[in-house]
Design a protein around this motif. Structure first.
Motif, short mmCIF file in Angstrom:
data_model
loop_
_atom_site.label_atom_id
_atom_site.label_comp_id
_atom_site.label_asym_id
_atom_site.label_seq_id
_atom_site.Cartn_x
_atom_site.Cartn_y
_atom_site.Cartn_z
N PRO A 99 17.29 59.91 18.90
CA PRO A 99 17.28 58.59 18.24
C PRO A 99 18.68 58.12 17.84
N GLU A 100 19.56 59.05 17.50
CA GLU A 100 20.92 58.65 17.10
C GLU A 100 21.78 58.19 18.26
N ASP A 101 21.27 58.28 19.48
CA ASP A 101 21.95 57.72 20.64
C ASP A 101 21.67 56.23 20.80
N THR A 102 20.77 55.70 19.99
CA THR A 102 20.45 54.27 20.05
C THR A 102 21.69 53.45 19.77
N ALA A 103 22.01 52.53 20.70
CA ALA A 103 23.24 51.74 20.58
C ALA A 103 23.29 50.76 21.74
N VAL A 104 24.24 49.83 21.64
CA VAL A 104 24.62 49.04 22.80
C VAL A 104 25.75 49.81 23.49
N TYR A 105 25.57 50.06 24.77
CA TYR A 105 26.53 50.82 25.54
C TYR A 105 27.39 49.87 26.37
N TYR A 106 28.71 50.06 26.27
CA TYR A 106 29.67 49.22 26.98
C TYR A 106 30.49 50.06 27.95
N CYS A 107 30.76 49.53 29.12
CA CYS A 107 31.70 50.19 30.00
C CYS A 107 33.05 49.48 29.89
N ALA A 108 34.09 50.23 30.17
CA ALA A 108 35.45 49.73 30.06
C ALA A 108 36.26 50.18 31.26
N ALA A 109 37.26 49.39 31.60
CA ALA A 109 38.08 49.70 32.78
C ALA A 109 39.52 49.23 32.55
N GLY A 110 40.40 49.73 33.42
CA GLY A 110 41.79 49.32 33.33
C GLY A 110 42.52 49.97 32.19
N GLY A 111 42.12 51.18 31.84
CA GLY A 111 42.65 51.82 30.66
C GLY A 111 43.95 52.54 30.85
N THR A 112 44.69 52.66 29.76
CA THR A 112 45.90 53.47 29.73
C THR A 112 45.69 54.72 28.89
N SER A 113 44.48 54.86 28.35
CA SER A 113 44.13 56.07 27.62
C SER A 113 42.67 56.35 27.90
N TYR A 114 42.21 57.50 27.47
CA TYR A 114 40.83 57.85 27.75
C TYR A 114 39.92 57.51 26.58
N ARG A 115 40.29 57.91 25.35
CA ARG A 115 39.38 57.82 24.22
C ARG A 115 39.59 56.59 23.33
N ASP A 116 40.72 55.91 23.47
CA ASP A 116 41.05 54.80 22.60
C ASP A 116 40.62 53.48 23.22
N SER A 117 39.70 52.79 22.55
CA SER A 117 39.19 51.53 23.09
C SER A 117 40.28 50.47 23.23
N ARG A 118 41.32 50.58 22.43
CA ARG A 118 42.41 49.60 22.51
C ARG A 118 43.19 49.71 23.81
N GLY A 119 43.00 50.81 24.53
CA GLY A 119 43.74 51.00 25.77
C GLY A 119 43.06 50.42 26.99
N TYR A 120 41.91 49.77 26.81
CA TYR A 120 41.18 49.22 27.95
C TYR A 120 41.28 47.70 27.97
N ASP A 121 41.48 47.17 29.15
CA ASP A 121 41.68 45.73 29.30
C ASP A 121 40.40 44.97 29.60
N TYR A 122 39.45 45.63 30.22
CA TYR A 122 38.24 44.94 30.67
C TYR A 122 36.99 45.63 30.12
N TRP A 123 36.02 44.78 29.74
CA TRP A 123 34.78 45.29 29.14
C TRP A 123 33.57 44.60 29.73
N GLY A 124 32.48 45.34 29.81
CA GLY A 124 31.21 44.74 30.19
C GLY A 124 30.56 44.09 29.00
N GLN A 125 29.41 43.47 29.25
CA GLN A 125 28.70 42.74 28.20
C GLN A 125 27.82 43.64 27.36
N GLY A 126 27.59 44.85 27.83
CA GLY A 126 26.79 45.81 27.08
C GLY A 126 25.36 45.87 27.54
N THR A 127 24.76 47.05 27.40
CA THR A 127 23.35 47.23 27.70
C THR A 127 22.73 48.04 26.56
#
Length: 122
Positions: A88-116
């Motif tokens: 149940p704690e996995d419940t969330a909106v999941y987003y994919c990201a691309a164009g990153g300069t880092s792996y774990r930091d969301s600030r390092g990604y340039d492109y994002w999906g709309q979420g599912t």
């Protein structure tokens, strides 16, 4: 125009599985890291998993390690997230990201999906 489109979310019972996909269009990301993040209800966005450009190296949040598997198909410009033993704690909106300069930091990604939306019932 670059687009990332997620699919595969839904409602599942605890212990079940889902497979998310994220297809990119408008440019290729075959030489960049790609990742999945999620935003649980009322919480901030958090890192879930990332994969190196070659697919050889993968990185996971501790909370999903051993249950989730990230992979990529550069020929299809697509990444996947296989989610097993969902909680149940996995419940969330999941987003994919691309164009990153880092792996774990969301600030390092340039492109994002709309979420599912992924909802895990107990």
């Amino acid at each position: 125009q670059v687009q990332l489109v997620e699919s595969g979310g839904g409602l599942v019972q605890a212990g079940g599985s889902l497979r998310l996909s994220c297809a990119a269009s408008g440019r290729t990301f075959s030489t960049y890291p790609r990742a999945w993040f999620r935003q649980p209800p009322g919480k901030e966005r958090e890192f879930v998993a990332a994969v190196s450009w070659s697919g050889v190296s993968t990185y996971y949040a501790e909370s999903v390690k051993g249950r989730f598997t990230i992979s990529r198909d550069n020929a299809r410009n697509t990444i996947y997230l296989q989610m097993n033993s969902l909680k149940p704690e996995d419940t969330a909106v999941y987003y994919c990201a691309a164009g990153g300069t880092s792996y774990r930091d969301s600030r390092g990604y340039d492109y994002w999906g709309q979420g599912t939306q992924v909802t895990v019932s107990s």
